[in-house]
Design an enzyme around this catalytic site. Sequence first.
Site, PDB file in Angstrom:
ATOM      1  N   ASP A  68       0.812  -1.228   0.000  1.00 36.37           N
ATOM      2  CA  ASP A  68       0.000   0.000   0.000  1.00 36.37           C
ATOM      3  C   ASP A  68       0.836   1.265   0.000  1.00 36.37           C
ATOM      4  OD1 ASP A  68      -2.251  -1.650   0.135  1.00 36.37           O
ATOM      5  OD2 ASP A  68      -2.199  -1.673   2.324  1.00 36.37           O
ATOM      6  N   LYS A  71       1.893   2.122  -5.038  1.00 38.80           N
ATOM      7  CA  LYS A  71       2.505   1.567  -6.254  1.00 38.80           C
ATOM      8  C   LYS A  71       1.675   1.887  -7.488  1.00 38.80           C
ATOM      9  CE  LYS A  71       2.361  -2.502  -4.342  1.00 38.80           C
ATOM     10  NZ  LYS A  71       2.015  -2.133  -2.956  1.00 38.80           N
ATOM     11  N   GLY A  95      -4.653  -4.365  -3.633  1.00 39.35           N
ATOM     12  CA  GLY A  95      -5.661  -3.330  -3.871  1.00 39.35           C
ATOM     13  C   GLY A  95      -4.914  -2.110  -4.365  1.00 39.35           C
ATOM     14  N   HIS A  96      -4.986  -1.862  -5.651  1.00 37.41           N
ATOM     15  CA  HIS A  96      -4.177  -0.813  -6.276  1.00 37.41           C
ATOM     16  C   HIS A  96      -5.080   0.327  -6.743  1.00 37.41           C
ATOM     17  CE1 HIS A  96      -0.625  -3.743  -7.169  1.00 37.41           C
ATOM     18  NE2 HIS A  96      -0.886  -3.600  -5.899  1.00 37.41           N
ATOM     19  N   GLN A 279       1.903  -6.101  -3.155  1.00 34.62           N
ATOM     20  CA  GLN A 279       2.362  -6.216  -1.764  1.00 34.62           C
ATOM     21  C   GLN A 279       3.658  -5.392  -1.582  1.00 34.62           C
ATOM     22  OE1 GLN A 279       1.370  -9.577  -3.324  1.00 34.62           O
ATOM     23  NE2 GLN A 279      -0.559  -8.659  -2.791  1.00 34.62           N
TER      24      GLN A 279
HETATM   25  P1  GDP Z   1      -0.766   0.298  -3.589  1.00 36.09           P
HETATM   26  O1  GDP Z   1      -1.383  -0.964  -3.113  1.00 36.09           O
HETATM   27  O2  GDP Z   1       0.690   0.371  -3.271  1.00 36.09           O
HETATM   28  O3  GDP Z   1      -1.047   0.593  -5.024  1.00 36.09           O
HETATM   29  O4  GDP Z   1      -1.443   1.469  -2.735  1.00 36.09           O
HETATM   30  P2  GDP Z   1      -3.015   1.606  -2.361  1.00 36.09           P
HETATM   31  O5  GDP Z   1      -3.770   1.980  -3.564  1.00 36.09           O
HETATM   32  O6  GDP Z   1      -3.469   0.412  -1.614  1.00 36.09           O
HETATM   33  O7  GDP Z   1      -2.954   2.764  -1.293  1.00 36.09           O
HETATM   34  C1  GDP Z   1      -2.381   4.010  -1.572  1.00 36.09           C
HETATM   35  C2  GDP Z   1      -3.451   5.089  -1.344  1.00 36.09           C
HETATM   36  O8  GDP Z   1      -2.829   6.362  -1.315  1.00 36.09           O
HETATM   37  C3  GDP Z   1      -4.470   5.165  -2.459  1.00 36.09           C
HETATM   38  O9  GDP Z   1      -5.694   5.570  -1.929  1.00 36.09           O
HETATM   39  C4  GDP Z   1      -3.909   6.245  -3.388  1.00 36.09           C
HETATM   40  O10 GDP Z   1      -4.921   6.895  -4.136  1.00 36.09           O
HETATM   41  C5  GDP Z   1      -3.302   7.182  -2.387  1.00 36.09           C
HETATM   42  N1  GDP Z   1      -2.107   7.934  -2.839  1.00 36.09           N
HETATM   43  C6  GDP Z   1      -1.117   7.541  -3.676  1.00 36.09           C
HETATM   44  N2  GDP Z   1      -0.152   8.481  -3.734  1.00 36.09           N
HETATM   45  C7  GDP Z   1      -0.537   9.472  -2.911  1.00 36.09           C
HETATM   46  C8  GDP Z   1       0.061  10.699  -2.512  1.00 36.09           C
HETATM   47  O11 GDP Z   1       1.164  11.064  -2.920  1.00 36.09           O
HETATM   48  N3  GDP Z   1      -0.629  11.460  -1.621  1.00 36.09           N
HETATM   49  C9  GDP Z   1      -1.833  11.079  -1.117  1.00 36.09           C
HETATM   50  N4  GDP Z   1      -2.429  11.883  -0.253  1.00 36.09           N
HETATM   51  N5  GDP Z   1      -2.434   9.933  -1.476  1.00 36.09           N
HETATM   52  C10 GDP Z   1      -1.772   9.129  -2.341  1.00 36.09           C
HETATM   53  P1  IMO Z   2      -0.948  -4.202  -2.230  1.00 36.08           P
HETATM   54  O1  IMO Z   2      -0.489  -4.754  -3.544  1.00 36.08           O
HETATM   55  C1  IMO Z   2      -0.954  -4.629   2.091  1.00 36.08           C
HETATM   56  C2  IMO Z   2      -1.051  -8.694   3.685  1.00 36.08           C
HETATM   57  C3  IMO Z   2      -2.297  -9.139   4.431  1.00 36.08           C
HETATM   58  C4  IMO Z   2      -1.679 -10.091   5.430  1.00 36.08           C
HETATM   59  C5  IMO Z   2      -0.579 -10.770   4.633  1.00 36.08           C
HETATM   60  C6  IMO Z   2      -0.956 -12.114   4.032  1.00 36.08           C
HETATM   61  O2  IMO Z   2      -2.242  -3.492  -2.288  1.00 36.08           O
HETATM   62  O3  IMO Z   2       0.138  -3.426  -1.574  1.00 36.08           O
HETATM   63  P2  IMO Z   2      -2.511 -12.792   1.962  1.00 36.08           P
HETATM   64  O4  IMO Z   2      -3.965 -12.546   1.715  1.00 36.08           O
HETATM   65  O5  IMO Z   2      -1.622 -12.239   0.934  1.00 36.08           O
HETATM   66  O6  IMO Z   2      -2.217 -14.224   2.249  1.00 36.08           O
HETATM   67  O7  IMO Z   2      -2.221 -12.018   3.354  1.00 36.08           O
HETATM   68  O8  IMO Z   2      -0.262  -9.862   3.581  1.00 36.08           O
HETATM   69  N1  IMO Z   2      -1.273  -8.177   2.315  1.00 36.08           N
HETATM   70  C7  IMO Z   2      -1.191  -6.887   1.988  1.00 36.08           C
HETATM   71  N2  IMO Z   2      -0.980  -5.801   2.751  1.00 36.08           N
HETATM   72  N3  IMO Z   2      -1.075  -4.505   0.758  1.00 36.08           N
HETATM   73  C8  IMO Z   2      -1.258  -5.586  -0.023  1.00 36.08           C
HETATM   74  O9  IMO Z   2      -1.258  -5.524  -1.367  1.00 36.08           O
HETATM   75  C9  IMO Z   2      -1.371  -6.847   0.592  1.00 36.08           C
HETATM   76  N4  IMO Z   2      -1.578  -8.099   0.135  1.00 36.08           N
HETATM   77  C10 IMO Z   2      -1.502  -8.895   1.197  1.00 36.08           C
HETATM   78  O10 IMO Z   2      -2.932  -8.065   5.053  1.00 36.08           O
HETATM   79  O11 IMO Z   2      -1.080  -9.387   6.476  1.00 36.08           O
HETATM   80 MG    MG Z   3      -2.880  -1.594  -1.820  1.00 32.86          MG
END
Ligand code: GDP
Ligand code: IMO
Ligand code: MG
Length: 489
Positions: A68, A71, A95-96, A279
Site C-alpha cells: 500500500d 505503487k 488493492g491498487h 504487496q
Molecule cells: P498500492 O497498493 O501500493 O497501489 O497502494 P493503495 O492503492 O493500496 O494505497 C495508496 C493510497 O494512497 C491510495 O488511496 C492512493 O490513491 C493514495 N495515494 C497515492 N499516492 C498518494 C500521494 O502522494 N498522496 C496522497 N495523499 N495519497 C496518495
Molecule cells: P498491495 O499490492 C498490504 C497482507 C495481508 C496479510 C498478509 C498475508 O495493495 O500493496 P494474503 O492474503 O496475501 O495471504 O495475506 O499480507 N497483504 C497486503 N498488505 N497490501 C497488499 O497488497 C497486501 N496483500 C496482502 O494483510 O497481512
Molecule cells: Mg494496496
Amino acid sequence: MEWPLDGFFCQFFCYYLGEKGRWEIPRVAISRFKQAIDPRAARQGFAPGHKNEGYMANRVVIGSQWGDEGKAKVVDFLTLDADIIVRFQGGANAGHTVEVGDQKFVFHLIPSGIMHQDKICVIGNGVVLDPIQTLAEIADLHTKGINPEGRLFIANNAHVVLPYHSTLDKAKEKKAGKAAIGTTGRGIGPCYSDKVNRIGVRVGDLMDERELRPRVEAMAKVHNEEFTVMYDVPAIDPEVVIKDYLELGQKIKPFVTDVSEMLYKAVKAGKRLVFEGAQGTILDVDQGTYPFVTSSNTVAGYASCGAGVGPTALDEVWGVVKAYTTRVGNGPFPTELLDETGDTLRKIGNEYGATTGRNRRCGWFDAPVVRKAAVVNGLTHLAITKLDVLDTFDTVKICTHYECDGEKLDFIPNQLSKVGRCTPVYEEMPGWKCDTTKCRSYDELPENAKKYLQKMAELVDVKIGMISIGAKRDQSIVIDKGLAKGLGL
Ligand code: GDP
Ligand code: IMO
Ligand code: MG
C-alpha cells in the site's frame, strides 16, 4: 576476439538495413554504439535504444515496505513513459488505487496501466488469477468507458484461484486464532500452495476439459479429507467446479495467450515495459517478517520469473516508499504508533485497506525496513509517495536504525523474535507546515520537506526518481533525468 568497433560497424549496418528496412532516428544509433562498446548492453541483444542512461528503460516497480505504498499511482504515472504494463505476482489480495480526473479505480488483478487507453496490459504467469474477480474488473472498466479488449493479456500458465482456496484461507485463519496472519481471505496462500504441490489448475486448463477434469479430480482427492476432517468446511464437488470453470474459461479465452513469447517479441521490438509489483518487500515470503507475510516473492527479481522474461530485460528498479510506514494484518511493526499521532496519520492519509477496508496500522518512516528493500531489490530509484500527508505536522520522526540486544542494527532482522526485541532509534526533524499538494517541481517544495526527503534517500543510499504529493496523476514531481526525457519534460 571481437573488436568493439567491428561490433559497432556490423550493428550499424544491420540497423540501417533494419529488419523493417526503414531509417531510424539518430538517438537509436547512439544507443547502438553504446551497446557495441558496453559488454553488458551488448549481451542483452535487445532492441536499439534499450539501454540509454535510463531513457527508454524497462522499469520494475515494487513496494519497499509492507504494501500500500502507492505503487498503482506510481505505475499509472510511469505508464506515460511505457508501452506495456505487467503484473507478475500476487493476486486479488492486492488493492491498487488509481485516481484520474474524477474517476477512482481499485484494481486487484488488472495492471494499473489499463487506464491509458493506448497501452497494453499483461497478467503474467506468477500471478494467481481469480477469473471471477478478473471478469468483474473488466465489466467495471466497461461501465467507466474503458475498453480493455484487445489490449489485456493473461498468461495461460498462471494458476487459477478456485472458490475453495478462499474457503480454506478463511478456515485456516479462524483455526489459528491469536496466531492468525490476518490474510485478505482471497485464497492466495492455498492457491500458491497447490501450485508448488503440483496439484494446481492453470488458466490454459480452463479451455480444455481434458486438462481440467483430471486436475480438479486429483485436487479434490487431496483436499476433501483435509476440508472435512481438519477444517469442517464442505467438500469440493469436482463436477460443479469443472462445469463452472469451463464456462469461466470461455469468457476469459479472448484474453489468454503465451505471455512470455509475447513479451520476448515486445522487448526485441524495443517496447518499454513497466513491471507492477504487488504487496511489499517485507511481505515477501523469503525476505519478509515470516510467517507474517504473503505467499509469493514480491521482490524485483521475481518480475523475471513471474512474467517469463529474462532478467537482462530489467533495467531499473523503482522502490515505492511511503513517506511514513503502514501495515495491514498482523505481525511485527517496530515504528508503529499506537497513539494519537498514529490515528492522525491514518486519518490524513486515509489509511484504510483498499481490499478489505481494515484500518492500516501507521508509524514513522523506518530506514532499516527500506534499507533492506534497497538491498534485496537492488533499487536504482525511490518513488516517494504521500509526502503531503505530513504537511501539517510540527515535527516528523525518522527511524535511522534499531537497537537490539546491545547492538546497532541497520536492517530489519529476519528472525521474528529478534524483530520483536528491536527498539527504533529516531531522529526528529522540523515539519514544513505548508501545503505541498500544488508543488510541481522539486524547487517549489518547502526547505524542510526537501531536507526530510534528502534524509530518507541518504539513509537508504538510493537516489530519488520521483515524488508524489497527492493521489492524482499530475500530483507528481519528476526528478530522474531519464524519466523526464522520456516524458518530454
Ligand atoms: P498500492 O497498493 O501500493 O497501489 O497502494 P493503495 O492503492 O493500496 O494505497 C495508496 C493510497 O494512497 C491510495 O488511496 C492512493 O490513491 C493514495 N495515494 C497515492 N499516492 C498518494 C500521494 O502522494 N498522496 C496522497 N495523499 N495519497 C496518495
Ligand atoms: P498491495 O499490492 C498490504 C497482507 C495481508 C496479510 C498478509 C498475508 O495493495 O500493496 P494474503 O492474503 O496475501 O495471504 O495475506 O499480507 N497483504 C497486503 N498488505 N497490501 C497488499 O497488497 C497486501 N496483500 C496482502 O494483510 O497481512
Ligand atoms: Mg494496496
